[in-house]
Design a protein around this motif. Structure first.
Motif, PDB file in Angstrom:
ATOM      1  N   PRO A 110       1.000  -1.147   0.070  1.00 39.91           N
ATOM      2  CA  PRO A 110       0.051   0.000   0.097  1.00 39.91           C
ATOM      3  C   PRO A 110       0.950   1.131  -0.081  1.00 39.91           C
ATOM      4  CG  PRO A 110      -0.106  -1.080   2.081  1.00 39.91           C
ATOM      5  CD  PRO A 110       0.846  -2.011   1.285  1.00 39.91           C
ATOM      6  N   ARG A 111       0.323   2.286  -0.624  1.00 40.54           N
ATOM      7  CA  ARG A 111       1.232   3.691  -0.711  1.00 40.54           C
ATOM      8  C   ARG A 111       0.958   4.385   0.591  1.00 40.54           C
ATOM      9  NH1 ARG A 111       2.991   5.792  -5.363  1.00 40.54           N
ATOM     10  NH2 ARG A 111       2.843   7.783  -4.382  1.00 40.54           N
ATOM     11  N   PRO A 112       2.054   4.832   1.127  1.00 42.04           N
ATOM     12  CA  PRO A 112       2.105   5.646   2.249  1.00 42.04           C
ATOM     13  C   PRO A 112       1.002   6.533   2.371  1.00 42.04           C
ATOM     14  CG  PRO A 112       4.147   6.019   1.093  1.00 42.04           C
ATOM     15  CD  PRO A 112       3.531   5.181   0.362  1.00 42.04           C
ATOM     16  N   ASP A 113       0.743   6.948   3.673  1.00 42.45           N
ATOM     17  CA  ASP A 113      -0.327   7.974   3.974  1.00 42.45           C
ATOM     18  C   ASP A 113      -0.032   9.243   3.341  1.00 42.45           C
ATOM     19  OD1 ASP A 113      -1.964   6.098   5.316  1.00 42.45           O
ATOM     20  OD2 ASP A 113      -0.983   6.560   7.133  1.00 42.45           O
ATOM     21  N   LYS A 114      -0.743  10.221   3.334  1.00 44.70           N
ATOM     22  CA  LYS A 114      -0.607  11.540   2.622  1.00 44.70           C
ATOM     23  C   LYS A 114       0.306  12.239   3.886  1.00 44.70           C
ATOM     24  CE  LYS A 114      -4.128  11.853  -0.542  1.00 44.70           C
ATOM     25  NZ  LYS A 114      -5.258  12.642  -0.962  1.00 44.70           N
ATOM     26  N   PRO A 115       1.256  13.320   3.583  1.00 45.08           N
ATOM     27  CA  PRO A 115       1.971  14.157   4.728  1.00 45.08           C
ATOM     28  C   PRO A 115       0.770  14.731   5.412  1.00 45.08           C
ATOM     29  CG  PRO A 115       1.934  15.250   2.622  1.00 45.08           C
ATOM     30  CD  PRO A 115       1.370  13.859   2.212  1.00 45.08           C
TER      31      PRO A 115
ATOM     32  N   TYR B 293       6.432  13.577  -4.298  1.00 45.10           N
ATOM     33  CA  TYR B 293       7.389  12.700  -3.930  1.00 45.10           C
ATOM     34  C   TYR B 293       7.331  12.415  -2.802  1.00 45.10           C
ATOM     35  CZ  TYR B 293       9.341  14.601  -8.317  1.00 45.10           C
ATOM     36  OH  TYR B 293       9.628  14.945  -9.563  1.00 45.10           O
ATOM     37  N   TRP B 294       6.246  12.428  -1.843  1.00 42.27           N
ATOM     38  CA  TRP B 294       6.200  11.892  -0.564  1.00 42.27           C
ATOM     39  C   TRP B 294       6.041  10.397  -0.506  1.00 42.27           C
ATOM     40  CZ3 TRP B 294       6.165  13.544   4.407  1.00 42.27           C
ATOM     41  CH2 TRP B 294       5.661  12.657   5.453  1.00 42.27           C
ATOM     42  N   ARG B 295       6.878   9.792   0.346  1.00 39.73           N
ATOM     43  CA  ARG B 295       7.153   8.711   0.730  1.00 39.73           C
ATOM     44  C   ARG B 295       7.249   8.046   2.065  1.00 39.73           C
ATOM     45  NH1 ARG B 295       5.965   9.059  -3.814  1.00 39.73           N
ATOM     46  NH2 ARG B 295       7.372   8.359  -5.598  1.00 39.73           N
TER      47      ARG B 295
END
Length: 57
Positions: A21-26, A37-39
């Motif tokens: 799963p993609r990481p949560d939003k900042p 580019y948030w990881r």
């Protein structure tokens, strides 16, 4: 049973594995909010500021 001598034929027969799963939003209000580019962690240099300037500098 393989139909060709292609070594990738075995890979094509495999079932796809589920993606992580993609990481949560900042967090809202942080300088990383809206960054493509948030990881999951803030980066060392802000890519948003580099994208906003013409020529990337």
């Amino acid at each position: 049973m393989n139909f060709t001598a292609n070594p990738l034929e075995r890979e094509m027969k495999r079932r796809p594995r589920p993606q992580a799963p993609r990481p949560d939003k900042p967090p809202e209000g942080s300088r990383c909010c809206g960054c493509p580019y948030w990881r999951g962690i803030p980066c060392g240099s802000c890519f948003q500021s580099l994208l906003g300037r013409p020529g990337g500098r």
